[in-house]
Design a protein around this motif. Structure first.
Motif, PDB file in Angstrom:
ATOM      1  N   TYR A 291      64.265  13.059   4.164  1.00  8.99           N
ATOM      2  CA  TYR A 291      63.958  12.266   2.968  1.00  8.99           C
ATOM      3  C   TYR A 291      63.067  13.050   2.016  1.00  8.99           C
ATOM      4  N   ARG A 292      62.048  13.717   2.546  1.00 11.88           N
ATOM      5  CA  ARG A 292      61.158  14.509   1.702  1.00 11.88           C
ATOM      6  C   ARG A 292      61.913  15.650   1.024  1.00 11.88           C
ATOM      7  N   GLU A 293      62.820  16.299   1.754  1.00 12.93           N
ATOM      8  CA  GLU A 293      63.593  17.394   1.175  1.00 12.93           C
ATOM      9  C   GLU A 293      64.495  16.900   0.054  1.00 12.93           C
ATOM     10  N   LYS A 294      65.029  15.699   0.183  1.00 17.14           N
ATOM     11  CA  LYS A 294      65.976  15.187  -0.811  1.00 17.14           C
ATOM     12  C   LYS A 294      65.287  14.522  -1.987  1.00 17.14           C
ATOM     13  N   TYR A 295      64.225  13.745  -1.721  1.00 13.22           N
ATOM     14  CA  TYR A 295      63.636  12.903  -2.765  1.00 13.22           C
ATOM     15  C   TYR A 295      62.205  13.262  -3.139  1.00 13.22           C
TER      16      TYR A 295
ATOM     17  N   ALA B 293      48.950  19.024 -12.342  1.00 14.03           N
ATOM     18  CA  ALA B 293      50.330  19.043 -11.880  1.00 14.03           C
ATOM     19  C   ALA B 293      50.328  19.190 -10.364  1.00 14.03           C
ATOM     20  N   ILE B 294      51.115  18.338  -9.695  1.00 13.42           N
ATOM     21  CA  ILE B 294      51.189  18.367  -8.235  1.00 13.42           C
ATOM     22  C   ILE B 294      52.651  18.391  -7.835  1.00 13.42           C
ATOM     23  N   ARG B 295      53.005  19.346  -6.988  1.00 10.72           N
ATOM     24  CA  ARG B 295      54.355  19.386  -6.452  1.00 10.72           C
ATOM     25  C   ARG B 295      54.290  19.391  -4.928  1.00 10.72           C
ATOM     26  N   SER B 296      54.968  18.429  -4.324  1.00 13.83           N
ATOM     27  CA  SER B 296      54.974  18.287  -2.864  1.00 13.83           C
ATOM     28  C   SER B 296      53.562  18.297  -2.300  1.00 13.83           C
ATOM     29  N   ASN B 297      52.684  17.532  -2.958  1.00 14.25           N
ATOM     30  CA  ASN B 297      51.285  17.381  -2.534  1.00 14.25           C
ATOM     31  C   ASN B 297      50.455  18.642  -2.711  1.00 14.25           C
ATOM     32  N   ILE B 298      50.973  19.652  -3.410  1.00 15.08           N
ATOM     33  CA  ILE B 298      50.224  20.877  -3.674  1.00 15.08           C
ATOM     34  C   ILE B 298      49.910  20.936  -5.166  1.00 15.08           C
ATOM     35  N   GLU B 299      48.628  21.051  -5.490  1.00  9.27           N
ATOM     36  CA  GLU B 299      48.213  21.058  -6.888  1.00  9.27           C
ATOM     37  C   GLU B 299      48.356  22.448  -7.493  1.00  9.27           C
ATOM     38  N   ALA B 300      48.919  22.510  -8.685  1.00 10.68           N
ATOM     39  CA  ALA B 300      49.081  23.767  -9.420  1.00 10.68           C
ATOM     40  C   ALA B 300      48.012  23.859 -10.496  1.00 10.68           C
ATOM     41  N   ASP B 301      47.380  24.991 -10.591  1.00  5.29           N
ATOM     42  CA  ASP B 301      46.335  25.226 -11.594  1.00  5.29           C
ATOM     43  C   ASP B 301      46.996  25.759 -12.863  1.00  5.29           C
ATOM     44  N   LEU B 302      47.102  24.909 -13.896  1.00  8.06           N
ATOM     45  CA  LEU B 302      47.807  25.270 -15.126  1.00  8.06           C
ATOM     46  C   LEU B 302      46.835  25.438 -16.283  1.00  8.06           C
ATOM     47  N   SER B 303      47.142  26.395 -17.149  1.00  4.14           N
ATOM     48  CA  SER B 303      46.398  26.516 -18.400  1.00  4.14           C
ATOM     49  C   SER B 303      46.823  25.381 -19.328  1.00  4.14           C
ATOM     50  N   VAL B 304      46.111  25.214 -20.419  1.00  7.65           N
ATOM     51  CA  VAL B 304      46.428  24.145 -21.368  1.00  7.65           C
ATOM     52  C   VAL B 304      47.855  24.277 -21.890  1.00  7.65           C
TER      53      VAL B 304
ATOM     54  N   PRO C 186      56.894  28.838  -5.032  1.00 12.02           N
ATOM     55  CA  PRO C 186      56.486  28.469  -3.669  1.00 12.02           C
ATOM     56  C   PRO C 186      57.449  27.514  -2.961  1.00 12.02           C
ATOM     57  N   PHE C 187      58.512  27.059  -3.651  1.00 12.07           N
ATOM     58  CA  PHE C 187      59.353  26.009  -3.092  1.00 12.07           C
ATOM     59  C   PHE C 187      60.823  26.433  -3.050  1.00 12.07           C
ATOM     60  N   LYS C 188      61.534  25.868  -2.094  1.00 13.10           N
ATOM     61  CA  LYS C 188      62.953  26.198  -1.913  1.00 13.10           C
ATOM     62  C   LYS C 188      63.789  25.695  -3.086  1.00 13.10           C
ATOM     63  N   THR C 189      63.542  24.468  -3.503  1.00 10.38           N
ATOM     64  CA  THR C 189      64.301  23.881  -4.610  1.00 10.38           C
ATOM     65  C   THR C 189      63.687  24.304  -5.938  1.00 10.38           C
ATOM     66  N   LYS C 190      64.499  24.901  -6.800  1.00 16.43           N
ATOM     67  CA  LYS C 190      64.027  25.358  -8.109  1.00 16.43           C
ATOM     68  C   LYS C 190      64.337  24.291  -9.167  1.00 16.43           C
ATOM     69  N   LEU C 191      63.375  24.043 -10.028  1.00 20.61           N
ATOM     70  CA  LEU C 191      63.532  23.019 -11.058  1.00 20.61           C
ATOM     71  C   LEU C 191      63.760  23.596 -12.449  1.00 20.61           C
ATOM     72  N   ILE C 192      63.193  24.758 -12.730  1.00 20.68           N
ATOM     73  CA  ILE C 192      63.292  25.353 -14.062  1.00 20.68           C
ATOM     74  C   ILE C 192      64.457  26.338 -14.078  1.00 20.68           C
ATOM     75  N   HIS C 193      65.439  26.058 -14.918  1.00 25.14           N
ATOM     76  CA  HIS C 193      66.665  26.867 -14.945  1.00 25.14           C
ATOM     77  C   HIS C 193      66.887  27.469 -16.331  1.00 25.14           C
ATOM     78  N   THR C 194      67.360  28.711 -16.355  1.00 25.40           N
ATOM     79  CA  THR C 194      67.742  29.372 -17.599  1.00 25.40           C
ATOM     80  C   THR C 194      69.197  29.068 -17.906  1.00 25.40           C
ATOM     81  N   ILE C 195      69.464  28.574 -19.089  1.00 19.77           N
ATOM     82  CA  ILE C 195      70.832  28.344 -19.548  1.00 19.77           C
ATOM     83  C   ILE C 195      71.148  29.491 -20.510  1.00 19.77           C
ATOM     84  N   ILE C 196      71.920  30.437 -20.042  1.00 16.95           N
ATOM     85  CA  ILE C 196      72.132  31.693 -20.765  1.00 16.95           C
ATOM     86  C   ILE C 196      72.648  31.433 -22.182  1.00 16.95           C
ATOM     87  N   GLY C 197      71.958  32.044 -23.127  1.00 12.92           N
ATOM     88  CA  GLY C 197      72.344  31.931 -24.525  1.00 12.92           C
ATOM     89  C   GLY C 197      71.918  30.641 -25.187  1.00 12.92           C
ATOM     90  N   MET C 198      71.267  29.745 -24.447  1.00 15.37           N
ATOM     91  CA  MET C 198      70.908  28.435 -25.010  1.00 15.37           C
ATOM     92  C   MET C 198      69.420  28.127 -24.871  1.00 15.37           C
TER      93      MET C 198
END
Length: 233
Positions: free
Chosen positions: A77-81, A153-164, A216-228
């Motif tokens: 469930y955690r892996e999927k959702y 920002a928190i992903r899978s209970n891990i906090e990411a240190d982001l600049s403004v 740090p994670f298996k599932t990638k969320l940010i994707h490049t759409i070539i040319g777009m």
């Protein structure tokens, strides 16, 4: 029947428990508190339902189950959702090692049998309150959560240190998840620039975000759409 409106709720709970006397006792009690509850006595049947329908606000899992164990359901469930839905383990396995295994599998809390129903309902209410408060104040996508009030920002209970600027870029992408976002659009709406399309500042900051949010994670969320441009998906 308990009529005190303070305790009533419309939350949906999935209970996976093969001991009929326990599942009947708990499900009746939860219904008295206003919860909707589906009960499964086989782990595989429960997971088949969860794969097709993620309608539940909380999962209540026994560990030792026919078909699939509660720990396996929790992990899948955690892996999927992701981590937005609280999971409570309800089991007779009460050693420290068992509890650690349950928490490592992705559970939020752990109640050992035999238990008092008053404690169980108190834990369920507390978990749902925390989840509802988080959802009201946050942007959520998959297992990624950002809080506009704290800029965390928190992903899978891990906090990411982001600049403004990293936070603003991620917030914008979450607000437009599933859409292709051009570099020009990001320059205009995130950097307030209506020109200079030759700059690589967008690509640089997307790379920064990927390092903190995706790498740090298996599932990638940010994707490049070539040319777009880019897409959060």
């Amino acid at each position: 029947m308990i009529n005190d409106s303070e305790y009533m709720s419309t939350s949906y709970i999935c209970m996976v428990e093969d001991e009929l006397n326990i599942s009947d006792f708990v499900s009746r009690g939860l219904k008295d508190f206003g919860y909707e509850i589906d009960v499964f006595h086989n782990g595989q049947e429960a997971w088949n339902k969860l794969k097709a329908d993620n309608r539940y606000d909380l999962l209540l899992l026994d560990i030792r189950m026919p078909g699939m164990t509660g720990l396996e359901i929790c992990q899948h469930y955690r892996e999927k959702y992701g981590y937005h839905t609280p999971i409570l383990i309800l089991t007779a396995l009460g050693t420290t090692e068992d509890i650690v295994m349950g928490l490592h599998a992705g559970a939020d809390d752990y109640v050992v049998k035999p238990f008092k129903f008053a404690e169980l309902i108190a834990r369920i209410k507390a978990m749902l309150r925390r989840t509802q408060a988080l959802q009201q104040n946050s942007l959520i996508y998959h297992d990624l959560t950002i809080d506009p009030s704290t800029h965390k920002a928190i992903r899978s209970n891990i906090e990411a240190d982001l600049s403004v600027k990293e936070y603003r870029l991620l917030e914008y992408m979450m607000q437009h998840h599933g859409e292709v976002i051009s570099r020009r659009q990001l320059l205009k709406d995130v950097w307030d620039k209506d020109f200079d399309t030759n700059t690589n500042i967008v690509d640089v900051y997307v790379k920064y975000l990927r390092t903190k949010i995706d790498d740090p994670f298996k599932t990638k969320l940010i994707h490049t759409i070539i040319g777009m441009g880019y897409m959060l998906k």
